[in-house]
Design an enzyme around this catalytic site. Structure first.
Site, PDB file in Angstrom:
ATOM      1  CD  GLU A   4      -5.164   5.870  -2.850  1.00  0.00           C
ATOM      2  OE1 GLU A   4      -5.444   5.211  -1.840  1.00  0.00           O
ATOM      3  OE2 GLU A   4      -5.881   6.759  -3.323  1.00  0.00           O
ATOM      4  CB  CYS A  52      -0.847   0.071   1.261  1.00  0.00           C
ATOM      5  SG  CYS A  52      -2.008  -1.254   1.401  1.00  0.00           S
ATOM      6  CB  SER A 112      10.295  -8.499  20.140  1.00  0.00           C
ATOM      7  OG  SER A 112       9.971  -7.714  21.244  1.00  0.00           O
ATOM      8  NE  ARG A 170      -9.373  -2.996  -3.083  1.00  0.00           N
ATOM      9  CZ  ARG A 170      -9.315  -4.305  -2.826  1.00  0.00           C
ATOM     10  NH1 ARG A 170      -9.797  -5.173  -3.676  1.00  0.00           N
ATOM     11  NH2 ARG A 170      -8.762  -4.741  -1.721  1.00  0.00           N
TER      12      ARG A 170
END
Ligand code: XMP
Length: 519
Positions: free
Chosen positions: A451, A341, A506, A436
Site C-alpha cells: 500500500e 501512499c 493560487s 501496520r
C-alpha cells in the site's frame, strides 16, 4: 461600515462550509481561507499546541514514524526546533530503546559520541581514519578500554610527518586537558560551555567527563559560537519537565503467530520506553478503527495511566470516538493522502484530507481529544489549512530529504537524493512494518498487496532551516486571519471552495520561474 453579513454569505465557518459541501470530499487545494481583520503581527503569534495534558509542543509539527524519516537524529532536530519526532518501529525493540535514549540524553551542542583515539595507535592510523571518513577535524580525545580519559591528541600532531609516532607520545596528558564534570553542566549547558571558552582564550575543545573520569562528550568552540548566534532567531526547543528534549516512539499491535495480541510483549516494550523517558507512544496502523488497535490502546492506557497515547489512523467520527474511548489522547487522521501512499489505489478507501479532518474534529471536540493531520502536506499553506481543524500535523515527505532523515545521500545525474518509502511498501513491510497494514510478519515474505511505494526525495535544507520556513508560513497565515494563537485560528477560519482555475491562480503562473520560494 458593516460588511460582515456580505462576507458571511460567501466565506463560511467550518461547520457551515462542510455541511454545505457534505456530499463531496475536499482536500487542501480544494478550499481557500478568507483573510480577516487583524491586529496580530505574524512574529507575535504563538504556535504552542497541547496534544495531551503533559505533551506540549512549541511548533505543531511532528515528523512521521517512518523508517526513512524519523530516527534519533531527526527526533532530536525536531524537538530542538519545538516540534516532535516519532521514532519508527522498523528496528529491533532494543535499538528503538537506544534511539529514544539518544534523544532524551541529548545535550545541545555536546557531541555525545566523539571519535576517539587509543594510546597504542600510530598517528598514521589516525590519519588514515581521517582520510577514509573525511573528517573535517583532527583533534581526538584518547581513552582506555573502560572509556576513561587519558589525554587529547591535538590536531597539530596529526600530520604525515609524525605518522610513525604513537598517539601516547603525541597526546596532551590528562592533567593538562581542560574538562568539565557532567554534574557541572547545570540546566543550561550551552551557557556553561560558552563561559568556559570566554575564560580560556585559545582553547577550542572542552571535554565532559563523569565522576569516574570516563569521557561523556565534547564541546567545540565553533559549535558553541554558532549556537549562541542562532539562539536569537531560533525556534525554542520542546522539552519535558526535566528539561530533556521531548521524544515519541511508535509501537505496533504485535501479535502471536496464532493471531492473538501479544499483550505481554507490548506492555513490556512500552514499559521500557517509559523507563527511557519517552513522552508519548504512537500506536500506528493503517486502520485505527479496529479491534487490534483498540485493544492495544486499552492495554497501554491500563498499564500506563499517565502516558500520552497517539493512535490511528482514522477518517471517521466513529473512529475518533472509538479510539478516544479506548484511552487515546491524540488521534491521527489520514488514510491514503500520503505522498508515497497507494492505499486509495489498492484498497479503494480513504477520504481526502480536509473533509476527513473536519469530520474527525467534530468528534474530537465531543470526546475531548486532540487530532493530528497525517499525510498529504506539501507546503506551509497546507499546514495552515490543516491547523484550522487540527492540533498539529504529521509530515513525512516534506522532511525526508533533510540531512537529519535516515539514509544515505545518492547522486543521480548531478542531483542529490535520499530514499523515501511508504511503511506499506513491500521493502518496508519486509523490514518489519507488515503489522501496520494488518499482515503477519511472515506474510511480508510472500506476495501481499503493498500500500505504498519506494521513492526518492531531492536533498533539502536542514530541519533548522525547513522548520523555520514552515513556522514562518504558519505565522503568516495566522497574521492574515488575525489569530494570535492556534485555538484562535481554529475558531476564526472561514472557507470557500476553489475551482481548478482558482488553484492554478493560487500558485506561481504565467512566468518563467528563476528562483523557487522555498517551503
Ligand atoms: P506524507 O504525505 O507526509 O505522508 O509523505 C506521510 C504519512 O503517510 C502515511 N504512510 C503511508 N500510507 N501507505 C499508506 O497508505 C504507506 O506505505 C504509507 N507509509 C506512510 C503515514 O501516515 C505517514 O505519516
Amino acid at each position: 461600515m458593516d460588511t460582515g453579513s456580505i462576507d458571511d454569505d460567501f466565506y463560511r465557518p467550518a461547520d457551515a462550509f462542510f455541511a454545505e459541501n457534505a456530499q463531496v470530499a475536499l482536500t487542501y487545494d480544494d478550499a481557500a481561507l478568507a483573510t480577516l481583520y487583524s491586529d496580530v503581527l505574524p512574529r507575535d503569534t504563538d504556535l504552542e499546541t497541547v496534544l495531551a495534558p503533559s505533551l506540549r509542543l512549541r511548533v505543531p509539527i511532528v515528523s512521521a514514524d517512518m523508517d526513512t524519516v524519523t530516527e534519533s537524529r531527526m527526533a532530536t532536530a525536531m524537538a530542538l526546533n519545538g516540534g516532535l519526532g516519532l521514532i519508527h518501529y522498523n528496528m529491533p525493540e532494543r535499538e528503538q530503546l537506544s534511539e529514544v535514549s539518544r534523544v532524551k540524553n541529548h545535550v545541545h551542542g555536546l557531541i555525545q559520541e566523539p571519535i576517539k583515539a587509543r594510546v597504542e595507535q600510530l598517528i598514521g592510523d589516525v590519519l588514515a581514519l581521517v582520510e577514509e571518513r573525511r573528517f573535517g577535524f583532527r583533534t581526538f580525545p584518547v581513552i582506555d578500554e573502560k572509556g576513561v580519559l587519558l589525554g587529547l591528541l591535538p590536531g597539530h600532531a596529526v600530520k604525515r610527518r609524525y605518522a610513525s609516532r604513537s598517539v601516547r607520545d603525541a597526546m596532551i596528558p590528562r592533567a593538562e586537558v581542560h574538562t568539565l564534570r557532567q554534574s557541572e553542566l547545570g540546566g543550561d549547558p550551552i551557557a556553561r560551555a560558552n563561559r568556559f571558552f570566554d575564560e580560556h582564550m585559545g582553547i577550542n575543545k572542552l571535554l565532559v567527563v563523569d565522576a569516574e573520569d570516563r569521557l561523556r562528550g565534547l564541546f567545540t568552540l565553533s559549535d558553541i559560537d554558532r549556537i549562541t548566534q542562532e539562539s536569537v532567531s531560533r525556534l525554542k526547543p520542546a522539552r519535558d519537565e526535566k528539561f530533556r528534549l521531548v521524544c515519541g516512539a511508535a509501537v505496533s499491535a504485535t501479535r502471536h503467530s496464532t493471531g492473538e495480541l501479544d499483550q505481554e510483549r507490548i506492555a513490556a516494550h512500552v514499559g521500557e520506553l517509559v523507563e527511557r523517558g519517552v513522552d508519548v507512544v504512537a500506536v500506528s496502523t493503517a486502520h485505527g478503527f479496529s479491534k487490534g488497535v483498540g485493544d492495544t490502546v486499552r492495554l497501554i492506557r491500563r498499564e500506563f495511566p499517565e502516558l500520552p497515547i497517539i493512535a490511528g489512523n482514522v477518517t471517521s467520527a466513529a473512529g475518533v470516538e472509538f479510539l478516544a474511548e479506548c484511552g487515546a489522547n491524540t488521534i491521527k487522521v489520514g488514510q491514503g493522502p500520503g505522498s508515497i501512499c497507494t492505499t486509495r489505489v489498492v484498497a479503494g478507501v480513504g477520504i481526502p484530507q480536509l473533509t476527513a479532518l473536519h469530520v474527525a474534529s467534530r468528534a474530537a471536540r465531543r470526546s475531548g481529544v486532540t487530532i493530528l493531520a497525517d499525510g498529504g502536506i506539501t507546503k506551509s499553506g497546507d499546514i495552515v489549512k490543516a491547523l484550522t481543524l487540527s492540533h498539529g500535523v504529521i509530515c513525512g515527505g516534506l522532511l525526508a530529504g533533510c540531512p537529519e532523515a535516515p539514509g544515505q545521500i545518492m547522486e543521480i545525474n548531478g542531483k542529490l537524493f535520499k530514499q523515501y518509502r511508504g511503511m506499506g511498501s513491500l521493502a518496508a513491510m519486509k523490514a518489519g512494518s507488515a503489522a501496520r497494514y494488518g499482515h503477519a510478519d511472515s506474510d511480508a515474505q510472500r506476495k501481499i498487496a503493498a500500500e505504498g511505494v519506494e521513492a526518492l526525495k531531492e536533498v533539502s535544507a536542514s530541519i533548522d532551516i525547513l522548520l523555520m520556513q514552515l513556522a514562518g508560513g504558519i505565522q503568516s497565515g495566522m497574521g492574515y486571519l488575525g489569530a494570535a494563537t492556534l485555538p484562535e485560528l481554529r475558531e476564526k477560519a472561514r472557507y470557500i471552495r476553489v475551482t481548478p482555475a482558482g488553484q492554478r491562480e493560487s500558485a506561481p503562473h504565467d512566468i518563467v520561474e528563476v528562483k523557487t520560494g522555498g517551503a
